[in-house]
Design a protein around this motif. Structure first.
Motif, short mmCIF file in Angstrom:
data_model
loop_
_atom_site.label_atom_id
_atom_site.label_comp_id
_atom_site.label_asym_id
_atom_site.label_seq_id
_atom_site.Cartn_x
_atom_site.Cartn_y
_atom_site.Cartn_z
N LEU A 12 6.89 3.87 7.62
CA LEU A 12 8.04 3.02 7.35
C LEU A 12 8.11 1.99 8.47
O LEU A 12 8.22 2.33 9.64
N VAL A 13 7.99 0.72 8.10
CA VAL A 13 8.01 -0.38 9.07
C VAL A 13 9.40 -1.01 9.01
O VAL A 13 9.81 -1.52 7.97
N VAL A 14 10.13 -0.94 10.14
CA VAL A 14 11.50 -1.44 10.21
C VAL A 14 11.50 -2.74 11.00
O VAL A 14 11.07 -2.77 12.15
N GLU A 15 11.96 -3.81 10.36
CA GLU A 15 12.08 -5.10 11.03
C GLU A 15 13.55 -5.34 11.33
O GLU A 15 14.39 -5.29 10.43
N VAL A 16 13.86 -5.54 12.62
CA VAL A 16 15.27 -5.75 12.98
C VAL A 16 15.60 -7.23 12.92
O VAL A 16 14.80 -8.09 13.27
N ARG A 17 16.81 -7.52 12.43
CA ARG A 17 17.31 -8.88 12.30
C ARG A 17 18.60 -9.00 13.09
O ARG A 17 19.55 -8.24 12.85
N LEU A 18 18.62 -9.92 14.04
CA LEU A 18 19.79 -10.10 14.89
C LEU A 18 20.91 -10.77 14.10
O LEU A 18 20.72 -11.81 13.49
N MET A 19 22.07 -10.14 14.08
CA MET A 19 23.24 -10.67 13.38
C MET A 19 24.27 -11.10 14.42
O MET A 19 24.74 -10.28 15.22
N GLY A 76 6.78 6.75 4.96
CA GLY A 76 6.61 5.86 3.82
C GLY A 76 6.33 6.62 2.54
O GLY A 76 6.76 7.76 2.36
N ALA A 77 5.61 5.99 1.64
CA ALA A 77 5.32 6.57 0.33
C ALA A 77 4.17 7.56 0.43
O ALA A 77 3.22 7.34 1.18
N PRO A 78 4.22 8.66 -0.33
CA PRO A 78 3.08 9.58 -0.34
C PRO A 78 1.88 8.94 -1.04
O PRO A 78 2.06 8.16 -1.98
N SER A 79 0.70 9.26 -0.58
CA SER A 79 -0.52 8.71 -1.17
C SER A 79 -0.92 9.54 -2.38
O SER A 79 -0.80 10.77 -2.37
N THR A 80 -1.41 8.88 -3.43
CA THR A 80 -1.90 9.60 -4.61
C THR A 80 -3.37 9.99 -4.42
O THR A 80 -3.91 10.72 -5.24
N ARG A 81 -4.01 9.51 -3.34
CA ARG A 81 -5.43 9.81 -3.12
C ARG A 81 -5.66 11.03 -2.23
O ARG A 81 -6.63 11.73 -2.37
N GLY A 120 0.85 -1.19 0.00
CA GLY A 120 0.00 0.00 0.00
C GLY A 120 0.88 1.23 0.00
O GLY A 120 1.77 1.37 -0.84
N ASP A 121 0.65 2.13 0.96
CA ASP A 121 1.50 3.32 1.10
C ASP A 121 2.60 3.12 2.13
O ASP A 121 3.42 4.00 2.34
N ASP A 122 2.63 1.96 2.79
CA ASP A 122 3.68 1.66 3.78
C ASP A 122 4.90 1.05 3.09
O ASP A 122 4.76 0.27 2.15
N LEU A 123 6.07 1.43 3.58
CA LEU A 123 7.32 0.83 3.13
C LEU A 123 7.86 -0.06 4.23
O LEU A 123 7.79 0.29 5.41
N HIS A 124 8.41 -1.22 3.85
CA HIS A 124 8.96 -2.17 4.81
C HIS A 124 10.44 -2.36 4.49
O HIS A 124 10.83 -2.41 3.32
N MET A 125 11.25 -2.48 5.54
CA MET A 125 12.67 -2.74 5.35
C MET A 125 13.20 -3.56 6.52
O MET A 125 12.63 -3.54 7.60
#
Length: 196
Positions: free
Chosen positions: A159-166, A147-152, A98-103
């Motif tokens: 922006l949803v940030v998922e942390v990964r343990l290294m 996140g991304a701007p909405s066109t509506r 959608g308009d959310d960005l995930h990383m």
């Protein structure tokens, strides 16, 4: 055939029927010879380069309308429009929903255990994300309106940030000894709920 009127009449009994003249297609004018480039259609095919403004935040599969740049209208009518279907290339860092960005962001074991403030990049530039003590791998943090701007409407997604343990590469004896000591001090089992 129609004497310039554009229509021909036919009589059947007491009824009079009128229809478009087949020789001039209802225009009342007939050219003495057919135009070679357009074969008498009045339209000629040609290539043209146009500039298209793509709005910010457009998503894959959306269409952009470019008015007045399509096929020429019949008999001097207004030209049509061009509709462009947008294909958004995938990004190396962000995934869009959608308009959310995930990383995903890697964090070190000591940052997850003790907490930290880490620098992450967003589409607007770098920001500091606070990782609380005891953060688990796979935990998600939401940065509002990054996140991304909405066109509506005027809103932006998150922006949803998922942390990964290294886990670090243990190269020397001192690091191994510290990890063994850490395991003795914090001896609770991480597999408790797997035991029968």
């Amino acid at each position: 055939m129609c004497q310039g009127s554009g229509s021909v009449r036919s009589v059947r009994g007491h009824m009079v029927f009128s229809k478009n003249c087949p020789a001039c297609s209802g225009t009342g004018q007939q050219r003495p010879r057919v135009c070679e480039p357009c074969s008498g259609t009045g339209q000629e095919t040609r290539a043209e380069t146009i500039t298209v403004n793509i709005p910010a935040g457009i998503s894959d599969g959306e269409r952009v309308r470019v008015p007045g740049t399509g096929n020429a209208g019949l008999r001097g009518g207004p030209p049509g429009d061009i509709y462009i279907t947008v294909q958004v290339a995938p990004h190396s860092r962000y995934r869009r929903e959608g308009d959310d960005l995930h990383m995903s962001v890697p964090i070190a074991i000591h940052e997850a255990a003790l907490g930290a403030k880490i620098e992450i990049s967003t589409p607007d530039g770098g920001v500091r994300l606070r990782v609380p003590p005891g953060t688990q791998s796979g935990q998600r943090f939401r940065l509002r309106e990054r996140g991304a701007p909405s066109t509506r409407d005027e809103r932006r997604g998150d922006l949803v940030v998922e942390v990964r343990l290294m886990l670090p590469r243990v190269l020397d004896e001192r690091s191994k000894e510290l990890l063994r000591e850490f395991g003795k001090i914090n001896g609770e089992s991480v597999r408790e709920n797997l035991q029968g």
